[in-house]
Design a protein around this motif. Sequence first.
Motif, PDB file in Angstrom:
ATOM      1  N   ILE A   1       0.259  -0.982  18.807  1.00 35.57           N
ATOM      2  CA  ILE A   1      -0.703  -0.068  18.407  1.00 35.57           C
ATOM      3  C   ILE A   1      -2.062   0.435  19.269  1.00 35.57           C
TER       4      ILE A   1
ATOM      5  N   TYR B   1      -5.421   3.227  19.546  1.00 36.36           N
ATOM      6  CA  TYR B   1      -6.544   3.713  18.370  1.00 36.36           C
ATOM      7  C   TYR B   1      -7.603   3.964  19.261  1.00 36.36           C
TER       8      TYR B   1
ATOM      9  N   ARG C   1     -12.556  -2.443  11.339  1.00 32.20           N
ATOM     10  CA  ARG C   1     -10.873  -2.858  11.028  1.00 32.20           C
ATOM     11  C   ARG C   1     -10.953  -3.135   9.241  1.00 32.20           C
TER      12      ARG C   1
ATOM     13  N   ASN D   1      -8.975   3.013   7.667  1.00 35.96           N
ATOM     14  CA  ASN D   1      -8.855   4.172   8.841  1.00 35.96           C
ATOM     15  C   ASN D   1      -6.973   4.918   8.496  1.00 35.96           C
TER      16      ASN D   1
ATOM     17  N   VAL E   1      -3.273   5.964   9.698  1.00 33.79           N
ATOM     18  CA  VAL E   1      -2.419   4.704  10.292  1.00 33.79           C
ATOM     19  C   VAL E   1      -1.409   5.737  10.261  1.00 33.79           C
TER      20      VAL E   1
ATOM     21  N   ILE F   1      -4.703   6.049  13.936  1.00 35.78           N
ATOM     22  CA  ILE F   1      -3.886   5.027  15.039  1.00 35.78           C
ATOM     23  C   ILE F   1      -2.434   5.412  14.781  1.00 35.78           C
TER      24      ILE F   1
ATOM     25  N   LEU G   1      -0.143  -3.880   9.149  1.00 32.87           N
ATOM     26  CA  LEU G   1      -1.174  -3.296   9.202  1.00 32.87           C
ATOM     27  C   LEU G   1      -1.926  -3.570   8.423  1.00 32.87           C
TER      28      LEU G   1
ATOM     29  N   GLU H   1      -3.476  -7.077   8.178  1.00 29.64           N
ATOM     30  CA  GLU H   1      -4.346  -7.208   9.129  1.00 29.64           C
ATOM     31  C   GLU H   1      -5.955  -5.977   8.752  1.00 29.64           C
TER      32      GLU H   1
ATOM     33  N   TRP I   1      -5.902  -2.623   9.158  1.00 27.35           N
ATOM     34  CA  TRP I   1      -6.170  -1.677   9.980  1.00 27.35           C
ATOM     35  C   TRP I   1      -5.964  -0.667   9.011  1.00 27.35           C
ATOM     36  N   THR I   2      -5.851  -0.500   7.961  1.00 32.01           N
ATOM     37  CA  THR I   2      -5.712   0.306   7.180  1.00 32.01           C
ATOM     38  C   THR I   2      -4.911  -0.074   5.228  1.00 32.01           C
TER      39      THR I   2
END
Length: 630
Positions: free
Chosen positions: A458, A460, A466, A470, A472, A501, A540, A543, A545-546
């Motif tokens: 990953i 970024y 997070r 975002n 991804v 990302i 993702l 967690e 991220w997106t």
Amino acid sequence: MRISAAIMTTIAASLISDASAQLPLVYPTAPSDNTTDNYFGTVVADKFRPLENDTAAATLEWVRAENKVTDEYLSQIPFRQFLRKRLTELNNYKKTGLPSRENDGRYYYYVNDGLQNQSVLYRVAKPGTRPELFLDPNALSTDGTVALTGVFQSYDGKYTAYTISRNGSDWTEIYVMDTETKQLLDDHIEWAKFTSAVWKGDGFYYSAYPRPEKGKEFSNANENHQIYYHKVGTPQSEDILVYEDKAHPLHFHSAYVPQSEDYLFVLGGGNGFGESLMVKNLKTDSEWTVIEPTQNYEISPVEVIDGKLYMVTSAGAENYRLVAVDLANPTPENWTTVIPEKDFVLSGVQLAGGKLLVTYEKDASNHIYVYDMNGKELNEIKLPTYGKVTASSSAKHPDIFYSFNSYLYPSAIYTYDLATGVSYLVEEPEIAGINLDDYTTEQVFYTSTDGTRIPMFITYKKGMKRDGKNPVLLYGYGGFNISLPPSFAASRLLWLENGGIYAVANLRGGGEYGESWHRAGTKLNKLNVFNDFISAAEYLIKEGWTSPEKMVIEGGSNGGLLVGATVNLRPDLFKVAIPKVGVMDMMRYHLFTIGWNWASDYGTSADSKEMADYLLNYSPLHTVKNDGTP
């Protein structure tokens, strides 16, 4: 000028607003009929069968109409020119290739000053001296349609052959130069394919198919791949047929000649994921001796030393090993293991001034070591971070160069001193307008559907929150024993600098953990690959991220199949899918072009009812939902 995230958001919002006021896109209707196929009792409709005739007037008109819809939509994107400008800026930096000390004693390397279509080949007498232009592929045609595909110097350094492709074709032409004067000789080989120029004395071996019928050069299937020997100064019509296998017309064949020029090896492919191997003693002109009859194992010759062939193979070692084969008694039971199989993948071995340079792949990242000729590890060449390494060395000289690159490391060139074990930076590119230290790459491991541990990189901007907001771009491949170690591409920086990302999942079907990893993503195990990719997306999202609204997936060729199958299986997970040149019809892919050669990974609908049903279950063309799912 960098496009800030705020500007991109404003422009995107404006675009969405404008688009919502427009009528929905109207796509042209494809030519169709009522064709059906019967696969072991299962009747499958194939109404778009007319599109298989890619030169039919109706097909050409449909393609034109499809392109018109796409072009008109893209032309309305208000920031498109800003993107083009920034991509040009990011790619406009000097790129220097890995130096190679060739048989004439000079050092050769490629340089691209920034935006040249093809890199230019230079040479120097020794590093640091004034370079001499050796071959500029940009001058091979006025319209840029000729691509340089390989350069091959004779073992005595007297001649240099180079291969070209015209208009992106697989057909290869071979030309020959006088290495010293750079004068182009009269030699010209046509209708070669899947070949290099393998030197022996004042001539070379090459692979070719029989000359195609006029007017059908680019449409007919190719059969009976042959190996010829061409002597410099003679016409192609006098070339000697050295090897063919008429009993297996779909097999490929390639030649290998060691530095000693005493032996000719022929590697065969096309029936499995590996290679067969046979050898002929050129001094005695002996009959062919078969070393490995099947194509069940990968084989990579390294060199012949004192009558022994050193080669990397997966035979008896799913993570590969280096063996020595006594050419006087070459059957597998007589092979000697020089470097045994380890827990991680042996991906390459080359000679370097009396030593071995050995590359391993650990958790999808390259590591490189120096070994002695007896297979004893001497030391590791330390690399900056996760990444991909390529080395240049030879048996004759102690010179070692290597390049290293990663997601945030443009390809840098180093030289390595065998005596001291120290690396020295030779050249490192600079990309204007972006500080790569502002970004970071981390490796994570997530759990797939069946509990298998999968690695993912990953990349970024540092400090990114997070918060699930975002964008991804998730990339994958997962096939044909091909690994995806970290590598650099300037075009990705546009995505990163605007808040994106970039994630790469190292799926089963690839070569990251050897042949068992590859096999776990083939044929009746292919769904493992799609589940690995789906699990990456779920990780993702979980967690932070997106979110599904911010998720893009991308892949090409086998990766295009991955994207096509995955987006049909889980359309709720992704906002955008980019399947590039994907294999989309799993029931009939093997009937066209080189598709039959992919059967070792996919299986075919003709194999069995079980295989046909399995393919039909995920074939992207056959699993598109007709319920209006966005």
